[in-house]
Design a protein around this motif. Structure first.
Motif, mmCIF file in Angstrom:
data_model
loop_
_atom_site.group_PDB
_atom_site.id
_atom_site.type_symbol
_atom_site.label_atom_id
_atom_site.label_comp_id
_atom_site.label_asym_id
_atom_site.label_seq_id
_atom_site.Cartn_x
_atom_site.Cartn_y
_atom_site.Cartn_z
ATOM 1 N N SER A 96 22.255 52.196 17.555
ATOM 2 C CA SER A 96 23.492 51.855 18.260
ATOM 3 C C SER A 96 23.564 52.621 19.578
ATOM 4 C CB SER A 96 24.715 52.195 17.401
ATOM 5 O OG SER A 96 24.710 51.453 16.204
ATOM 6 N N TYR A 97 24.145 51.979 20.576
ATOM 7 C CA TYR A 97 24.228 52.575 21.910
ATOM 8 C C TYR A 97 25.621 52.318 22.487
ATOM 9 C CZ TYR A 97 19.157 52.180 21.417
ATOM 10 O OH TYR A 97 17.869 52.247 20.951
ATOM 11 N N ASN A 98 26.124 53.305 23.226
ATOM 12 C CA ASN A 98 27.366 53.109 23.971
ATOM 13 C C ASN A 98 27.054 53.195 25.458
ATOM 14 O OD1 ASN A 98 30.207 52.816 24.467
ATOM 15 N ND2 ASN A 98 30.235 54.989 24.982
ATOM 16 N N LEU A 99 27.169 52.064 26.129
ATOM 17 C CA LEU A 99 26.962 52.013 27.572
ATOM 18 C C LEU A 99 28.317 52.126 28.254
ATOM 19 C CD1 LEU A 99 24.351 50.801 26.370
ATOM 20 C CD2 LEU A 99 24.350 49.158 28.260
ATOM 21 N N GLN A 100 28.357 52.865 29.338
ATOM 22 C CA GLN A 100 29.603 52.981 30.093
ATOM 23 C C GLN A 100 29.337 52.675 31.564
ATOM 24 O OE1 GLN A 100 31.999 56.764 31.051
ATOM 25 N NE2 GLN A 100 33.167 55.842 29.366
ATOM 26 N N LEU A 101 30.068 51.695 32.078
ATOM 27 C CA LEU A 101 29.983 51.302 33.484
ATOM 28 C C LEU A 101 31.217 51.825 34.197
ATOM 29 C CD1 LEU A 101 28.751 49.629 35.828
ATOM 30 C CD2 LEU A 101 29.969 47.641 34.914
ATOM 31 N N LEU A 102 31.001 52.590 35.262
ATOM 32 C CA LEU A 102 32.095 53.187 36.024
ATOM 33 C C LEU A 102 31.984 52.718 37.471
ATOM 34 C CD1 LEU A 102 34.455 55.243 35.856
ATOM 35 C CD2 LEU A 102 32.816 57.028 36.444
ATOM 36 N N ILE A 103 33.040 52.076 37.970
ATOM 37 C CA ILE A 103 33.061 51.537 39.332
ATOM 38 C C ILE A 103 34.213 52.183 40.086
ATOM 39 C CG2 ILE A 103 33.233 49.447 40.737
ATOM 40 C CD1 ILE A 103 32.347 47.873 38.253
ATOM 41 N N SER A 104 33.937 52.677 41.303
ATOM 42 C CA SER A 104 34.934 53.434 42.055
ATOM 43 C C SER A 104 35.039 52.931 43.484
ATOM 44 C CB SER A 104 34.547 54.915 42.068
ATOM 45 O OG SER A 104 35.289 55.632 43.028
ATOM 46 N N ASP A 105 36.240 53.095 44.069
ATOM 47 C CA ASP A 105 36.376 52.917 45.511
ATOM 48 C C ASP A 105 36.345 54.289 46.179
ATOM 49 O OD1 ASP A 105 38.941 54.054 45.320
ATOM 50 O OD2 ASP A 105 39.941 52.107 45.263
ATOM 51 N N PHE A 106 36.457 54.322 47.500
ATOM 52 C CA PHE A 106 36.304 55.589 48.219
ATOM 53 C C PHE A 106 37.383 56.597 47.853
ATOM 54 C CE2 PHE A 106 36.972 58.475 51.767
ATOM 55 C CZ PHE A 106 35.680 58.941 51.975
ATOM 56 N N LYS A 107 38.592 56.124 47.569
ATOM 57 C CA LYS A 107 39.701 57.027 47.285
ATOM 58 C C LYS A 107 39.697 57.550 45.844
ATOM 59 C CE LYS A 107 41.970 57.576 51.121
ATOM 60 N NZ LYS A 107 43.377 57.201 51.283
ATOM 61 N N GLY A 108 38.714 57.155 45.054
ATOM 62 C CA GLY A 108 38.631 57.657 43.691
ATOM 63 C C GLY A 108 39.295 56.782 42.656
ATOM 64 N N ASN A 109 39.908 55.680 43.064
ATOM 65 C CA ASN A 109 40.417 54.720 42.089
ATOM 66 C C ASN A 109 39.227 54.116 41.360
ATOM 67 O OD1 ASN A 109 43.203 54.884 43.195
ATOM 68 N ND2 ASN A 109 42.254 53.884 44.966
ATOM 69 N N LYS A 110 39.332 53.958 40.050
ATOM 70 C CA LYS A 110 38.146 53.533 39.317
ATOM 71 C C LYS A 110 38.495 52.615 38.154
ATOM 72 C CE LYS A 110 37.981 57.700 36.375
ATOM 73 N NZ LYS A 110 39.174 58.376 36.903
ATOM 74 N N VAL A 111 37.477 51.911 37.690
ATOM 75 C CA VAL A 111 37.583 51.082 36.499
ATOM 76 C C VAL A 111 36.430 51.468 35.578
ATOM 77 C CG1 VAL A 111 36.269 49.194 37.575
ATOM 78 C CG2 VAL A 111 37.727 48.725 35.613
ATOM 79 N N THR A 112 36.742 51.581 34.277
ATOM 80 C CA THR A 112 35.745 51.993 33.287
ATOM 81 C C THR A 112 35.574 50.892 32.250
ATOM 82 O OG1 THR A 112 36.367 54.321 33.560
ATOM 83 C CG2 THR A 112 35.131 53.741 31.573
ATOM 84 N N LEU A 113 34.324 50.542 31.986
ATOM 85 C CA LEU A 113 34.005 49.525 30.981
ATOM 86 C C LEU A 113 33.031 50.115 29.970
ATOM 87 C CD1 LEU A 113 33.911 46.582 29.884
ATOM 88 C CD2 LEU A 113 32.025 46.182 31.482
ATOM 89 N N ASN A 114 33.403 50.100 28.700
ATOM 90 C CA ASN A 114 32.517 50.532 27.622
ATOM 91 C C ASN A 114 31.851 49.316 26.989
ATOM 92 O OD1 ASN A 114 32.995 53.501 27.492
ATOM 93 N ND2 ASN A 114 35.109 52.836 27.156
ATOM 94 N N ILE A 115 30.533 49.424 26.790
ATOM 95 C CA ILE A 115 29.744 48.294 26.292
ATOM 96 C C ILE A 115 28.990 48.739 25.037
ATOM 97 C CG2 ILE A 115 28.046 46.526 26.905
ATOM 98 C CD1 ILE A 115 28.441 47.540 29.882
ATOM 99 N N PRO A 116 29.437 48.345 23.846
ATOM 100 C CA PRO A 116 28.692 48.693 22.628
ATOM 101 C C PRO A 116 27.471 47.787 22.473
ATOM 102 C CG PRO A 116 30.685 47.473 22.062
ATOM 103 C CD PRO A 116 30.712 47.658 23.545
ATOM 104 N N VAL A 117 26.321 48.389 22.188
ATOM 105 C CA VAL A 117 25.074 47.638 22.007
ATOM 106 C C VAL A 117 24.478 47.996 20.656
ATOM 107 C CG1 VAL A 117 22.734 47.242 22.877
ATOM 108 C CG2 VAL A 117 24.628 47.529 24.493
#
Length: 563
Positions: free
Chosen positions: A323-344
């Motif tokens: 089992s694996y937990n992938l985490q995708l983190l996307i940010s703009d310049f000001k530090g606002n971010k979105v986090t996506l967890n992907i179970p594999v």
């Protein structure tokens, strides 16, 4: 950077950014209006990363543009394409600022440019003034914002580069503040099987994976069943405050069970590497669906320097029963971010979607030159035209050559050669090589004619043909009529166009003397400013000559009166 809030510093530590100390108080804003962006630094564009920021100018032209610091103008260019009218200013601290798509320059710079244009008898010019010849001060008016060149609407394109390396850096790193309290948006998630025996959710092809928002504000993807080597890609964008347009994101990171596999950001890049953007995105998907997927794994031929961390080229090797937990983190310049967890889950399943069979009669080896004789036409790909080996589809029709589909990126120019032996010598003068779009409309390619062969160079796959242009360009007056009195007119406007091979050149005279007419191809307009010439005759004659790309020529002579 010298100044960070604690939140920003924490975010940058998460991504592992390594940033230089950028001066925070050395530069002022190039405009005296609230800054709202139409485009961010590093944004994904056609075959390149955006090298600056695009500042909105309230949907109009003519806003004053100011020098951001003391400096000297080192380059001036006027072009109908690219940055249009553009200034380059070198500053004593080792940086160069760039101001593009300008409407016009300040009076003393305009005088310098117009002298050059009249000396060369050309609207398009480029100058490299001696260092110190055209000095400016911080806050000095240097130009007015516009919409010239390849601009799609009024705005100021603004860059800050290293004066030595000419590498552009994100202007927001220098304390230029753009309000932004909005998180980036993640639109789509894709998981790729990256080897012949890999699989993702019973597929050998890439799979789109659904995800949903969680109570804590993060996102959770549906469980992915996979085996073998896989990679991750996403479609996303950022929005800034007070702007509805979609912008590019600043930084991306992918981790697997807490270990960073891939992270990159748009702090800086080199213009020499910008075309490698086509290895960062899924170019095949772009060609088919006109949508850019950013990949979090490194493909063959990718020499981008934007990566901060890269483990196993971002490729995840999934073992059965693990089992694996992938985490995708996307940010703009000001530090606002979105986090996506992907179970594999490492799970072998029955394959329901096999990999598309793309085999043809022709196979390109990317690191070697490839030459194909199709009978009546030849196609030559120099070594390293493509990023990786692949089966290419080549077809010869009557005066057409189809070179695969525009779903494979070419990094270098390749050549297409047609045999024109069957055409009479006189007819060849009006023939040219053209690329056909989806609606079979031809667009001119610069065609080299030698003996019985025509050759063109291009970096776009698709269908090419021999086209014939027998119709000369059209010329007509726009804002005045023949024999009209024009005492109160500030300028003359003339429409020019060519519907097939396109306008190659034009010239204009007033009472037999060459005059400067500015060309705006977006509106097919030539414009002459009466301030350029002192007329000594009441009766005047404007003569405009236009030649298309195969040599067809038209001339319009229009008399008018002016005191």
């Amino acid at each position: 950077m010298k100044k960070f809030t604690l939140g920003l510093l924490s975010l940058f530590s998460t991504f592992g950014f390594t940033q230089e100390n950028y001066p925070q108080d050395a530069f002022r804003s190039p405009l005296d209006i609230p800054l709202i962006l139409a485009g961010t630094f590093g944004e994904l564009r056609s075959n390149h990363f955006h090298g600056g920021i695009d500042i909105k100018t309230q949907q109009r032209e003519g806003l004053p543009v100011y020098g951001i610091a003391d400096g000297t103008i080192t380059r001036i260019k006027v072009s109908i394409w690219g940055y249009g009218k553009v200034l380059y200013v070198a500053h004593p601290n080792g940086y160069t600022s760039v101001y593009g798509h300008l409407q016009k320059f300040s009076p003393r710079i305009e005088e310098y440019v117009k002298k050059l244009q009249y000396d060369k008898k050309s609207f398009e010019v480029e100058a490299f003034p001696d260092y110190g010849e055209l000095k400016i001060e911080k806050g000095e008016l240097i130009a007015y914002s516009g919409n010239t060149g390849g601009s799609a609407g009024p705005h100021l394109h603004f860059e800050i580069r290293s004066s030595i390396s000419e590498k552009p850096t994100n202007p927001m790193l220098y304390g230029i503040d753009i309000p932004d309290a909005t998180n980036p948006t993640l639109e789509k998630l894709f998981v790729y099987p990256l080897s012949d025996n890999s699989q993702v959710n019973q597929s050998r092809e890439k799979v789109q994976v659904n995800f949903s928002r969680q109570p804590d504000g993060t996102f959770l993807a549906s469980t992915v069943n996979a085996l073998g080597k896989i990679g991750v890609g996403f479609v996303g964008y950022d929005r800034l405050d007070m702007a509805a347009n979609k912008n590019g994101v600043y930084a991306v990171s992918l981790s697997v069970n807490g270990k960073t596999y891939c992270s990159y950001d748009f702090e800086s890049f080199s213009f020499g590497e910008t075309r490698y953007i086509n290895t960062l995105i899924d170019y095949d998907h772009l060609g088919r669906y006109r949508e850019r997927i950013q990949k979090l794994f490194k493909s063959p031929g990718n020499y981008l320097s934007i990566y901060e961390e890269l483990y196993n080229n971002g490729i995840i090797e999934v073992g059965e029963g693990l089992s694996y937990n992938l985490q995708l983190l996307i940010s703009d310049f000001k530090g606002n971010k979105v986090t996506l967890n992907i179970p594999v889950e490492g799970k072998k399943e029955e394959i329901k979607i096999e990999k598309e069979d793309d085999r043809t009669d022709y196979y390109v080896i990317a690191k070697k030159p490839n030459n194909y004789d199709l009978g009546g036409a030849k196609v030559y790909f120099p070594e390293n035209t493509f990023y990786e080996d692949f089966y290419i589809d080549l077809k010869k029709g009557q005066d057409t050559v189809t070179i695969h589909r525009n779903t494979v990126p070419a990094h270098r120019n390749f050549t297409i050669t047609f045999d024109v032996d069957k055409y009479p010598e006189e007819e060849r003068k009006q023939l040219f090589i053209a690329r056909l779009d989806e609606r079979l409309n031809p667009s001119y390619l610069n065609t080299y004619k030698r003996g019985n062969t025509f050759t063109a160079r291009t970096r776009n796959l698709g269908t090419y043909t021999l086209a014939k242009d027998t119709v000369p360009p059209t010329i007509r007056t726009k804002n005045f009529k023949e024999k009209q009195w024009l005492n109160n007119y500030r300028y003359l406007s003339v429409h020019i166009s060519d519907d097939l091979s396109g306008v190659d050149s034009y010239s204009a005279t007033l009472n037999g003397e060459w005059i400067l007419m500015e060309y705006e191809p977006k509106t097919n307009t030539l414009t002459y400013n009466f301030d350029d010439t002192i007329l000594d005759k009441k009766q005047c004659v404007l003569e405009v000559t236009v030649t298309d790309n195969v040599g067809n020529t038209s001339t319009l002579a229009t008399p008018f009166y002016r005191n």
